[in-house]
Design an enzyme around this catalytic site. Structure first.
Site, PDB file in Angstrom:
ATOM      1  N   CYS A   7      17.589  -3.293  25.285  1.00 18.61           N
ATOM      2  CA  CYS A   7      16.684  -3.473  24.156  1.00 18.61           C
ATOM      3  C   CYS A   7      17.313  -4.490  23.213  1.00 18.61           C
ATOM      4  O   CYS A   7      18.379  -5.034  23.488  1.00 18.61           O
ATOM      5  CB  CYS A   7      16.433  -2.145  23.433  1.00 18.61           C
ATOM      6  SG  CYS A   7      17.927  -1.436  22.698  1.00 18.61           S
ATOM      7  N   ASP A  29       3.811   5.110  21.502  1.00 14.31           N
ATOM      8  CA  ASP A  29       4.609   4.988  20.288  1.00 14.31           C
ATOM      9  C   ASP A  29       4.240   6.166  19.395  1.00 14.31           C
ATOM     10  O   ASP A  29       3.118   6.238  18.888  1.00 14.31           O
ATOM     11  CB  ASP A  29       4.337   3.660  19.581  1.00 14.31           C
ATOM     12  CG  ASP A  29       5.323   3.365  18.455  1.00 14.31           C
ATOM     13  OD1 ASP A  29       5.893   4.323  17.896  1.00 14.31           O
ATOM     14  OD2 ASP A  29       5.513   2.177  18.121  1.00 14.31           O
ATOM     15  N   ARG A  74       5.744   7.046  16.532  1.00 13.94           N
ATOM     16  CA  ARG A  74       6.331   6.949  15.202  1.00 13.94           C
ATOM     17  C   ARG A  74       5.284   7.029  14.087  1.00 13.94           C
ATOM     18  O   ARG A  74       4.222   6.429  14.182  1.00 13.94           O
ATOM     19  CB  ARG A  74       7.138   5.652  15.076  1.00 13.94           C
ATOM     20  CG  ARG A  74       8.408   5.660  15.890  1.00 13.94           C
ATOM     21  CD  ARG A  74       9.099   4.322  15.864  1.00 13.94           C
ATOM     22  NE  ARG A  74       8.298   3.275  16.508  1.00 13.94           N
ATOM     23  CZ  ARG A  74       8.704   2.019  16.638  1.00 13.94           C
ATOM     24  NH1 ARG A  74       9.879   1.658  16.150  1.00 13.94           N
ATOM     25  NH2 ARG A  74       7.936   1.128  17.246  1.00 13.94           N
ATOM     26  N   LEU A  77      12.397  -1.156   8.373  1.00 13.58           N
ATOM     27  CA  LEU A  77      12.321   0.193   8.925  1.00 13.58           C
ATOM     28  C   LEU A  77      12.943   0.117  10.314  1.00 13.58           C
ATOM     29  O   LEU A  77      12.341  -0.431  11.238  1.00 13.58           O
ATOM     30  CB  LEU A  77      10.867   0.674   9.028  1.00 13.58           C
ATOM     31  CG  LEU A  77       9.954   0.483   7.813  1.00 13.58           C
ATOM     32  CD1 LEU A  77       8.599   1.147   8.073  1.00 13.58           C
ATOM     33  CD2 LEU A  77      10.582   1.028   6.552  1.00 13.58           C
ATOM     34  N   HIS A  78      14.142   0.638  10.461  1.00 13.69           N
ATOM     35  CA  HIS A  78      14.856   0.545  11.738  1.00 13.69           C
ATOM     36  C   HIS A  78      14.906   1.920  12.386  1.00 13.69           C
ATOM     37  O   HIS A  78      15.517   2.845  11.855  1.00 13.69           O
ATOM     38  CB  HIS A  78      16.278   0.017  11.523  1.00 13.69           C
ATOM     39  CG  HIS A  78      16.996  -0.273  12.812  1.00 13.69           C
ATOM     40  ND1 HIS A  78      16.943  -1.497  13.441  1.00 13.69           N
ATOM     41  CD2 HIS A  78      17.756   0.528  13.608  1.00 13.69           C
ATOM     42  CE1 HIS A  78      17.648  -1.446  14.562  1.00 13.69           C
ATOM     43  NE2 HIS A  78      18.149  -0.224  14.686  1.00 13.69           N
ATOM     44  N   ARG A 100      11.113   5.292  20.086  1.00 16.88           N
ATOM     45  CA  ARG A 100       9.786   5.214  19.465  1.00 16.88           C
ATOM     46  C   ARG A 100       9.218   6.612  19.226  1.00 16.88           C
ATOM     47  O   ARG A 100       8.025   6.854  19.372  1.00 16.88           O
ATOM     48  CB  ARG A 100       8.818   4.358  20.303  1.00 16.88           C
ATOM     49  CG  ARG A 100       9.207   2.896  20.411  1.00 16.88           C
ATOM     50  CD  ARG A 100       8.055   2.020  20.897  1.00 16.88           C
ATOM     51  NE  ARG A 100       7.539   2.425  22.179  1.00 16.88           N
ATOM     52  CZ  ARG A 100       8.017   2.034  23.362  1.00 16.88           C
ATOM     53  NH1 ARG A 100       9.040   1.199  23.419  1.00 16.88           N
ATOM     54  NH2 ARG A 100       7.470   2.456  24.480  1.00 16.88           N
ATOM     55  N   GLU A 154      16.151   4.639  14.884  1.00 16.11           N
ATOM     56  CA  GLU A 154      17.415   4.950  15.544  1.00 16.11           C
ATOM     57  C   GLU A 154      17.360   4.632  17.033  1.00 16.11           C
ATOM     58  O   GLU A 154      16.381   4.936  17.716  1.00 16.11           O
ATOM     59  CB  GLU A 154      17.708   6.433  15.360  1.00 16.11           C
ATOM     60  CG  GLU A 154      18.949   6.934  16.071  1.00 16.11           C
ATOM     61  CD  GLU A 154      19.141   8.422  15.882  1.00 16.11           C
ATOM     62  OE1 GLU A 154      20.296   8.845  15.707  1.00 16.11           O
ATOM     63  OE2 GLU A 154      18.146   9.163  15.884  1.00 16.11           O
TER      64      GLU A 154
END
Length: 210
Positions: free
Chosen positions: A74, A134, A136, A59-60, A102, A62
């Site tokens: 990063c 975070d 997400r 799971l990457h 994130r 963007e």
């Protein structure tokens, strides 16, 4: 976050030859979807052929600055490059999730960078802006995997929260496979913060600020 997210369906599949700046190349099949819960344009990148083995999945999230511009603040760009090759060799899927910074968005991420330049770490900078450390949510990722017929996988990630969220959404994460450690003079404090505050499995002894 629901234990049983609504079903999503595949919208289209298209073959795309990927070519990276270091000369590595591989063909991928990009898959788009109908019915993703957050309404964002996430994309699945199907790579290689698992041939009956448990697929390797990443799971990457963007990262325009890291993925496209080569930012050294990063480790996102090197992680993306590494993941594509590893998944292609074994067979699996990279989910490219439109969750910049994130989940806080590009402009907010750059605002947070400005605060990091004043001494705050990556999480404290988000909090100082009144934003989550975070934000997400991987419900859409679980929908995408289910639409691709993937219910069991090995997860390419140093982030335990990704595995925990997927399991809570009904995906069987067998093993978590660590990514490489991509340190630069500009990202070492960022990586240390990920280890200390969100339990990322990176070798802390290597992440010295010296």
């Amino acid at each position: 976050m629901s234990d049983h997210p609504a079903a999503a369906t595949q919208r289209s599949r298209v073959r795309v030859p990927l070519r990276f700046h270091d000369g590595y190349g591989v063909d991928a099949e990009l898959v788009t979807f109908h019915g993703l819960t957050d309404g964002r344009e996430h994309v699945a990148m199907v790579l290689g052929d698992p041939a009956g083995a448990t697929p390797l999945v990443r799971l990457h999230s963007e990262c325009l600055t890291g993925d496209a511009f080569g930012s050294a603040r990063c480790d996102c760009g090197p992680q993306l490059r590494e993941a594509v090759e590893q998944i292609a060799e074994r067979g699996g899927v990279l989910l490219y999730l439109r969750q910049e910074g994130r989940g806080i968005g590009l402009y907010n991420k750059l605002d947070a960078y400005a605060l990091q330049d004043e001494g705050l770490d990556t999480y404290a900078a988000n909090t100082a802006l009144g934003l989550p450390e975070d934000a997400r949510d991987y419900t859409a990722a679980a929908q995408m995997l289910t639409a691709l017929g993937i219910g069991e996988l090995d997860l390419l990630s140093n982030n335990p929260d990704k595995a925990e969220q997927l399991r809570s959404l009904g995906i069987d994460v067998r093993h978590r496979v660590p990514t490489g450690v991509f340190t630069t003079a500009h990202n070492v404090l960022y990586l240390r913060a990920k280890v200390l505050q969100t339990r990322h499995t990176l070798p802390l002894a290597e992440l010295t600020a010296g």
